[in-house]
Design an enzyme around this catalytic site. Structure first.
Site, mmCIF file in Angstrom:
data_model
loop_
_atom_site.group_PDB
_atom_site.id
_atom_site.type_symbol
_atom_site.label_atom_id
_atom_site.label_comp_id
_atom_site.label_asym_id
_atom_site.label_seq_id
_atom_site.Cartn_x
_atom_site.Cartn_y
_atom_site.Cartn_z
ATOM 1 N N ALA A 30 0.836 -1.203 0.000
ATOM 2 C CA ALA A 30 0.000 0.000 0.000
ATOM 3 C C ALA A 30 0.872 1.255 0.000
ATOM 4 O O ALA A 30 1.794 1.358 -0.787
ATOM 5 C CB ALA A 30 -0.972 -0.033 1.166
ATOM 6 N N SER A 31 0.599 2.185 0.881
ATOM 7 C CA SER A 31 1.327 3.458 0.878
ATOM 8 C C SER A 31 2.672 3.394 1.578
ATOM 9 O O SER A 31 3.396 4.386 1.596
ATOM 10 C CB SER A 31 0.469 4.543 1.531
ATOM 11 O OG SER A 31 -0.665 4.786 0.726
ATOM 12 N N LEU A 32 3.019 2.270 2.145
ATOM 13 C CA LEU A 32 4.298 2.154 2.836
ATOM 14 C C LEU A 32 5.475 2.464 1.925
ATOM 15 O O LEU A 32 6.452 3.091 2.337
ATOM 16 C CB LEU A 32 4.444 0.746 3.421
ATOM 17 C CG LEU A 32 5.713 0.472 4.200
ATOM 18 C CD1 LEU A 32 5.788 1.358 5.434
ATOM 19 C CD2 LEU A 32 5.788 -0.978 4.601
ATOM 20 N N SER A 33 5.372 2.065 0.666
ATOM 21 C CA SER A 33 6.492 2.275 -0.256
ATOM 22 C C SER A 33 6.737 3.759 -0.549
ATOM 23 O O SER A 33 7.846 4.138 -0.929
ATOM 24 C CB SER A 33 6.259 1.508 -1.554
ATOM 25 O OG SER A 33 5.092 1.969 -2.201
ATOM 26 N N LYS A 34 5.751 4.604 -0.346
ATOM 27 C CA LYS A 34 5.930 6.039 -0.602
ATOM 28 C C LYS A 34 7.008 6.640 0.293
ATOM 29 O O LYS A 34 7.745 7.530 -0.121
ATOM 30 C CB LYS A 34 4.615 6.787 -0.395
ATOM 31 C CG LYS A 34 3.572 6.458 -1.429
ATOM 32 C CD LYS A 34 2.263 7.152 -1.123
ATOM 33 C CE LYS A 34 1.206 6.686 -2.103
ATOM 34 N NZ LYS A 34 -0.125 7.158 -1.733
#
Length: 152
Positions: free
Chosen positions: A111-115
């Site tokens: 999900a948004s963790l990679s951002k």
């Protein structure tokens, strides 16, 4: 130097022949290949200790399972799946009738963790003058321009 608490003796850890420090890993490979810890300039004991640590997290319901892949200098020294990819029906740990076993090729939704990591990497490139934050993404990743995204 490390103090051996049981015997009260000082001893040093001799480096693995041909090994390099973490800040200078030495020669690497552009492709990953399976090998020994020694071939990667690592020690086997800490890698083995991961099994118990991961299993403890599974037993404590921190996660239903995990996949570990550790590589250094192009050498994969550990690749292992633990537990299940899906084990519970809810947050009360109601077991599924047919848990889904974890596999080394299980895909995870980050999900948004990679951002967080992407933003950090981009800002490091910016600090080094290697990227223009106002340039279109396609300047650096040409494939990104597909499907009308050339101006992003």
């Amino acid at each position: 130097m490390i103090r051996d608490g049981e015997k009260g003796k000082d001893w040093t850890i001799s480096p693995i022949p041909g090994s390099h420090g973490w800040d200078d890993p030495g020669p690497s490979s552009g492709m990953l290949h399976v090998g020994t810890a020694a071939a990667a300039g690592m020690r086997q004991a800490p890698l083995d200790a991961l099994d118990e640590a991961v299993q403890s997290a599974i037993d404590a319901h921190v996660t239903p399972g995990a996949v570990v892949l550790i590589a250094r200098r192009g050498v994969v020294v550990k690749e292992q799946a633990y537990g299940d990819a899906a084990r519970y029906l809810d947050d009360r740990f109601t077991p599924m009738a047919h848990p889904l076993p974890m596999r080394t090729d299980t895909l995870f939704d980050l999900a948004s963790l990679s951002k967080l990591f992407t933003a950090t990497a981009v800002m490091q490139l910016y600090d080094r003058g290697l990227i223009d934050l106002d340039a279109p993404v396609a300047r650096y990743l040409p494939e990104f321009a597909e499907n009308g995204k050339e101006a992003v």
